[in-house]
Motif scaffolding. Structure first.
Motif, short mmCIF file in Angstrom:
data_model
loop_
_atom_site.label_atom_id
_atom_site.label_comp_id
_atom_site.label_asym_id
_atom_site.label_seq_id
_atom_site.Cartn_x
_atom_site.Cartn_y
_atom_site.Cartn_z
N HIS A 101 0.83 -1.21 0.00
CA HIS A 101 0.00 0.00 0.00
C HIS A 101 0.87 1.26 0.00
CE1 HIS A 101 -2.86 -3.11 1.29
NE2 HIS A 101 -3.81 -2.30 0.87
N GLN A 102 1.98 1.22 0.74
CA GLN A 102 2.87 2.40 0.78
C GLN A 102 3.39 2.72 -0.62
OE1 GLN A 102 5.73 1.12 3.67
NE2 GLN A 102 4.37 1.51 5.41
N LEU A 103 3.73 1.69 -1.40
CA LEU A 103 4.27 1.95 -2.74
C LEU A 103 3.23 2.62 -3.63
CD1 LEU A 103 6.35 -1.30 -3.31
CD2 LEU A 103 7.24 1.04 -3.23
N GLU A 104 1.96 2.25 -3.49
CA GLU A 104 0.91 2.89 -4.29
C GLU A 104 0.76 4.37 -3.90
OE1 GLU A 104 -0.52 1.49 -6.96
OE2 GLU A 104 0.90 -0.11 -6.47
N VAL A 105 0.88 4.65 -2.60
CA VAL A 105 0.76 6.05 -2.15
C VAL A 105 1.99 6.84 -2.58
CG1 VAL A 105 0.49 7.56 -0.15
CG2 VAL A 105 -0.72 5.36 -0.22
N ILE A 106 3.18 6.22 -2.49
CA ILE A 106 4.41 6.87 -2.95
C ILE A 106 4.28 7.29 -4.41
CG2 ILE A 106 6.85 6.45 -3.53
CD1 ILE A 106 6.95 4.64 -0.99
N LYS A 107 3.69 6.41 -5.23
CA LYS A 107 3.53 6.73 -6.66
C LYS A 107 2.70 8.00 -6.86
CE LYS A 107 3.64 1.98 -8.38
NZ LYS A 107 2.80 0.94 -9.00
N MET A 108 1.70 8.21 -6.00
CA MET A 108 0.86 9.41 -6.12
C MET A 108 1.64 10.66 -5.71
SD MET A 108 -2.06 8.54 -7.35
CE MET A 108 -1.24 7.28 -8.32
N VAL A 109 2.44 10.54 -4.65
CA VAL A 109 3.25 11.69 -4.20
C VAL A 109 4.21 12.08 -5.31
CG1 VAL A 109 4.93 12.50 -2.50
CG2 VAL A 109 3.07 10.96 -1.78
N ARG A 110 4.85 11.10 -5.92
CA ARG A 110 5.85 11.37 -6.96
C ARG A 110 5.19 11.82 -8.27
NH1 ARG A 110 10.13 6.38 -5.87
NH2 ARG A 110 11.02 7.27 -3.94
N LYS A 111 3.99 11.35 -8.52
CA LYS A 111 3.27 11.74 -9.74
C LYS A 111 2.88 13.22 -9.70
CE LYS A 111 -0.95 10.47 -12.32
NZ LYS A 111 -2.10 9.53 -12.35
N TYR A 112 2.40 13.67 -8.54
CA TYR A 112 1.83 15.03 -8.45
C TYR A 112 2.77 16.05 -7.83
CZ TYR A 112 -2.48 12.93 -10.06
OH TYR A 112 -3.42 12.27 -10.82
N LYS A 113 3.88 15.59 -7.23
CA LYS A 113 4.91 16.49 -6.69
C LYS A 113 4.34 17.71 -5.94
CE LYS A 113 8.64 15.49 -10.00
NZ LYS A 113 8.27 14.12 -10.30
N PRO A 114 3.45 17.48 -4.97
CA PRO A 114 2.82 18.61 -4.27
C PRO A 114 3.78 19.29 -3.30
CG PRO A 114 2.20 16.56 -3.22
CD PRO A 114 3.02 16.18 -4.42
N GLU A 115 3.56 20.59 -3.09
CA GLU A 115 4.32 21.32 -2.06
C GLU A 115 3.77 20.97 -0.67
OE1 GLU A 115 6.94 23.20 -2.84
OE2 GLU A 115 6.55 22.57 -4.91
N ILE A 116 2.45 20.79 -0.61
CA ILE A 116 1.76 20.54 0.66
C ILE A 116 0.86 19.32 0.50
CG2 ILE A 116 0.06 21.48 2.31
CD1 ILE A 116 1.06 24.29 1.48
N ILE A 117 0.85 18.46 1.52
CA ILE A 117 -0.08 17.33 1.53
C ILE A 117 -0.94 17.40 2.78
CG2 ILE A 117 -0.34 14.81 1.65
CD1 ILE A 117 2.10 14.47 -0.04
#
Ligand SMILES: [Zn+2]
Length: 238
Positions: free
Chosen positions: A84-100
């Motif tokens: 599950h962590q890898l799927e969430v990591i992919k979203m962080v890296r895909k969208y490169k947000p300043e703030i989550i």
């Protein structure tokens, strides 16, 4: 697409309840904001996964989101593990947000705290270059946002910071009400639940009023932070 703010929410409607005023406010200021829901809320007493999909879409249109995705994790049973962590990591890296913005780390519904932990762990790991991920064959770069906040949803938690959402309370309520199967719908034959009574929505508004009052505003949304928060200029504080 690079986002300014990415919101993780374990159930479609969590982001609306916890931080939709803040989302609306930043979109109105020209920021790009997206939501990634972890599950389709398929264990909800009322409605179905399909009705929740449609409601999330309608709410997203009210919010003016730039993107909304669903990871289709298993409602109630997803784990904070490597898969599950890898799927969430992919979203962080895909969208490169300043703030989550993530679920609270402790709440009445156990999914919320577990999702908050999962998001926070994945966000940290996303910054490690030796963890390799790819989407559609494209290798992703490591990315970690500069700020992670948890929105406060059901259980009262003392916030570390409050955002003034006074101008957006009506649209916050409108996007919550887009989840017609979940909230106050007097004509339904489905069972009453913890969140379906008119009092639940009144409590959401009262919570916003209480947070707002504490910063001299009419309505507010509270957030917690695991790190100390800094500011460049004291005059940006209210
Ligand atoms: Zn929830």
């Amino acid at each position: 697409m690079k986002l300014d703010i990415l919101v993780f929410a374990v159930h479609p409607d969590d982001a609306e309840l916890g931080c939709s005023g803040t989302i609306l406010k930043h979109i109105a200021e020209g920021k790009k904001v997206g939501i990634v829901d972890f599950t389709r809320g398929e264990l909800g007493t009322r409605g179905t996964a399909e009705t929740r999909d449609q409601e999330a879409k309608e709410s997203g249109e009210i919010l003016g989101l730039h993107v909304r995705e669903n990871l289709r994790f298993k409602d109630g049973f997803f784990k904070n593990d490597e898969t599950h962590q890898l799927e969430v990591i992919k979203m962080v890296r895909k969208y490169k947000p300043e703030i989550i913005l993530t679920n609270a780390l402790d709440d009445r519904h156990p999914d919320h705290g577990r999702a908050g932990d999962l998001a926070n762990d994945a966000i940290f790991l996303s910054g490690l270059i030796k963890i390799q991920t790819s989407i559609a064959g494209t290798v992703q770069e490591a990315w970690r946002p500069r700020l992670v906040l948890q929105y406060i949803q059901d259980r009262y938690i003392k916030p570390d910071i409050i955002v003034d959402i006074s101008d957006f309370i009506d649209r916050k309520i409108a996007c919550i009400k887009a989840f017609k199967t979940q909230f106050d719908s007097p004509d339904t034959k489905e069972p009453q639940t913890y969140i379906s009574s008119p009092e639940f929505l009144e409590a959401v508004i009262a919570r916003s009023r209480e947070f707002g009052k504490n910063i001299g505003a009419k309505y507010g949304e509270g957030f917690t932070s695991r790190k100390l928060l800094g500011v460049d200029n004291l005059f940006n504080l209210k």
